[in-house]
Design an enzyme around this catalytic site. Structure first.
Site, PDB file in Angstrom:
ATOM      1  N   HIS A  50      -2.208   2.028   8.810  1.00 50.12           N
ATOM      2  CA  HIS A  50      -2.826   1.078   9.728  1.00 50.12           C
ATOM      3  C   HIS A  50      -4.325   1.346   9.875  1.00 50.12           C
ATOM      4  CE1 HIS A  50      -2.172  -2.072  12.676  1.00 50.12           C
ATOM      5  NE2 HIS A  50      -2.983  -1.445  13.501  1.00 50.12           N
ATOM      6  N   HIS A  96      -0.119  -7.979  14.444  1.00 54.50           N
ATOM      7  CA  HIS A  96       0.500  -7.176  15.502  1.00 54.50           C
ATOM      8  C   HIS A  96       2.008  -7.345  15.359  1.00 54.50           C
ATOM      9  CE1 HIS A  96      -0.504  -5.189  19.549  1.00 54.50           C
ATOM     10  NE2 HIS A  96      -1.136  -4.550  18.590  1.00 54.50           N
TER      11      HIS A  96
END
EC number: 6.3.5.3
Length: 743
Positions: A50, A96
């Protein structure tokens, strides 16, 4: 100062932080000792996918990122593109996904909050948002709950913050049953000479914490976003952040006010991995060290550990390097807006990332190895096999063409999204010119009488799965086409690359080939990638999502008074198709939703034809000759015509006699580089002559008028019947009525 280690670092603890044994060995080699628990958390956060992009970086470098209008490409909080008159558009899309599956409302809400912060951190005022959503099959027991929560979260945050949602996508497929996708996009306007970056400059300068207080929400969120899901999914609920859009609105105003004072040297929002990532990125980019004193961090919970403070992903927070002489002025602005302002550290010249808590040094690490010199992998990958060709004559024609069209416009994936976008404020700020439901959202640029921006977000995952290279090209081409269909010039794009586990060579192969396809299309269409996000490990119990490389783009309309809409045709207008007759049924929605088959190759994308046909369509619109325009994509010509008829409330009488090929391929084929134009009858010959002169294939299809869509003797459907079918699926699904099969 020696660093004491109170928590033993066991193999289980290392694995629980998502670090592989060889990565842990690399840590030992780097620092020459066992890391503290806080340091382990810092490495875990900074070295996961990430934050580090360790599996994807090699391939992302191959994308075109420069162009005559590009002011700032990838590597900052968002991309920046020149839109003339000293203005620029700042935009980005990011995912997300994992938080939204666990806690749909807050996961989606904080996804919107995070992307808005990325934009206003750069000095831009947000003017538009979009979201691309993917859910599991409609009859899966969790799908309705997830749709409801995500849509409420997106709307709740965006509406309260005050940004119009002008476009997006919602699709369903069984492959998203265990991992939904929430890809949020935001764009803002700034002055080209007043862009703020995250690179720290100068030694001994104050590092300032701005915004909301730090709590325990989101601790470990970045690590969770880099892992596959399994049965322990419910335990991950505490790692989802909680958002407050009203605090974020105050943070926006305070930041923009502060930026006017000349006090800001560097600024970075606190997103994934919170204080850790923002501090490391600012220091590493500027070749500086950072010293943080955690006792000065504003907290809202008692007895927070250094580990929790460093990895908290509490929302609505920023980190800034400040001109020391402007400290009091800066503090006064934030106090006025009811926000925290605290000097929590300083820049240093030793390239170390040092963290002190309660008088004890809890971390002392090489900052470059956490940031821009984090591990990078060249993972093994293999090319995906392609499906066999599927000639149209091997695909069954429908017994009833009208029934087949109704089935498509009323299906889970082709039906109206009104139920979704009516929960979003699409008009706030008063500049929205085209709302969701068309090819692209269009927003006027404040302070200009005629300038506007067009926004679109696109990908066709079934194409990408069948052929990642062509599917990557097609995602770019469709986004470019949707922007073009309004009359706008496509300027640049942002990518949100959602895939499964990159440690599997077949998944890594999908990623590599999709990126190659995206790069080729962006180069051919002069549509550079200026920002983006990669989301990997979208798998549950070994089942990966469909490969979903979402492309969102921005286009410029010099004069919005000449833009085209899909539903603005007039009675008596002539209908012209730009592009070749439909022939390709492989991977089409006709095949999937009517024949229940997923056979055949993805349609090929001829980028030369895309460019030639699109440039011609744009010139027709800008010359004021087109009354309406729509690109042809999923569902082919038939669905495009139906959508135009429903949007305008005017019928279409279509004649396919001149077309070559089987009627079901002409109507439902998903060949690329195609548009439907309506033009006044008195300019139709002129437009066709110009097309011929430019070498652009075209077909005269018919006339606007009446109250039905009539296609030869194949289809005769009243517009009201089309509308009723098109509009009913989503409300029926959300209220648990009717037949809810996805396919």
């Amino acid at each position: 100062m020696t660093i004491s280690n109170t928590i033993p670092i066991t193999p289980e603890l290392i694995a629980g932080h998502g670090l592989k044994p060889d990565e842990y060995q690399r840590i030992l080699d780097l620092i020459g000792r066992e890391p503290t628990f806080t340091e382990l958390g810092i490495f875990s956060a900074m070295w996961n996918e990430h934050c580090s992009y360790k599996s994807s970086k090699k391939w992302l470098r191959t994308l075109p990122t420069k162009g005559p209008r590009v002011i700032q490409g990838p590597g900052e909080n968002a991309g920046v593109v020149d839109i003339d008159d000293g203005d620029c558009v700042v935009f980005k899309m990011e995912s997300h996904n994992h938080p939204s599956y666990i806690e749909p409302y807050q996961g989606a809400a904080t996804g919107v909050g995070g992307i808005l912060r990325d934009v206003f951190t750069m000095g831009a005022r947000p003017i538009a948002a979009m979201n691309a959503l993917r859910f599991g099959e409609p009859d899966h027991p969790k799908t309705r709950h997830l749709v409801s929560g995500v849509v409420s979260g997106v709307g709740g945050y965006g509406n309260s913050f005050g940004v119009p949602t002008v476009g997006g996508e919602v699709e369903f497929d069984a492959r998203y049953n265990g991992n939904i996708l929430v890809n949020a996009f935001a764009a803002g306007i700034a002055k080209s000479n007043a862009i703020f970056l995250s690179e720290a400059k100068g030694v001994g300068l104050p590092v300032v914490y701005l915004g909301a207080k730090t709590g325990r929400d989101g601790v470990g969120g970045a690590t969770m976003a880099s892992a596959e899901f399994d049965e322990s999914i419910e335990e991950k609920r505490p790692t989802v952040q909680v958002g407050d859009p009203f605090t974020e609105k105050c943070l926006l105003e305070a930041c923009l006010e502060l930026m006017q004072t000349g006090a800001v040297i560097a600024i970075q929002d606190m997103g994934a991995a919170g204080l850790t990532c923002s501090a490391v990125e600012m220091g590493a980019k500027g070749d500086l060290g950072i010293l943080l004193e955690l006792d000065k961090v504003p907290v809202r919970e008692e007895r927070m550990t250094a580990y929790e403070m460093m990895l908290s992903e509490s929302q609505e927070r920023m980190l800034m390097v400040l001109q020391p002489e402007k400290e009091e002025q800066a503090k006064a602005i934030f106090v006025k807006w009811g926000l925290d302002f605290a000097i929590v550290g300083k820049t240093t010249d030793d390239l170390r990332f040092r963290v002190v808590h309660q008088g004890e040094e809890v971390a002392n690490l090489p900052i470059k190895d956490l940031g821009d010199q984090a591990p990078e992998y060249d993972r093994p990958w293999r090319e995906c096999g392609k499906p066999a060709p599927l000639p149209a004559n091997l695909v069954a024609a429908p017994k009833n063409y009208g029934q087949a069209l109704l089935q498509l416009v009323g299906s889970a994936n082709q039906s109206s999204r009104r139920w979704v976008y009516e929960q979003y404020d699409t008009l706030i700020q008063g500049n929205s010119l085209q709302l969701p439901g068309g090819d692209a959202g269009v927003v006027r640029v404040d302070g200009h009488k005629s300038k506007a921006l067009a926004f679109s977000s696109d990908v066709t995952p079934r194409y990408v799965e069948a052929d990642p290279f062509e599917g990557g090209k097609q995602a770019v081409a469709e986004c470019w086409r949707n922007i073009t269909a309004t009359g706008a010039e496509p300027l640049a794009a942002t990518d949100n690359l959602n895939f499964g586990n990159p440690e599997k060579p077949e998944i890594m192969g999908q990623f590599v080939q999709a990126v190659k396809g995206i790069g080729e299309a962006c180069r051919a269409l002069d549509f550079p990638i200026v920002s983006g996000n990669v989301s990997l490990y979208n798998e549950t119990n070994g089942v990966a999502i469909l490969p979903t490389p979402t492309i969102a783009g921005v286009g410029l309309l010099p004069d919005w008074r000449k833009m085209a809409r899909i539903g603005s045709a007039n009675d008596g207008d002539k209908v012209i198709m730009i592009g070749l007759d439909g022939s390709h049924l492989g991977q089409s929605v006709y095949l999937r939703d009517v024949l229940d088959s997923r056979e055949g190759p993805a349609p090929e994308v001829d980028l030369f034809a895309e460019r030639r046909n699109g440039d011609f369509v744009r010139s027709v619109i800008r010359n004021g000759q087109a009354t309406a325009c729509h690109d042809i994509s999923s569902g082919g010509l038939a669905v495009a015509l139906a959508e135009m008829a429903m949007a305008s409330g005017k019928g279409l009488t279509i004649d396919l006699d001149e077309c070559k090929g089987a009627p079901h391929a002409l109507l439902f084929g998903e060949d690329q580089a195609r548009y439907v134009l309506t033009v006044p009858a008195d300019v139709a010959d002129f437009v066709c002559a110009n097309a011929e002169g430019a070498g652009v294939p075209f077909r005269r299809l018919g006339t606007v008028g009446g109250d039905a869509l009539v296609v030869g003797d194949l289809i005769a459907l009243p517009i009201q019947q089309l509308r009723d079918t098109h509009e009913s699926w989503f409300p029926d699904f959300m209220e648990g009525r009717g037949e809810l099969a996805a396919e």
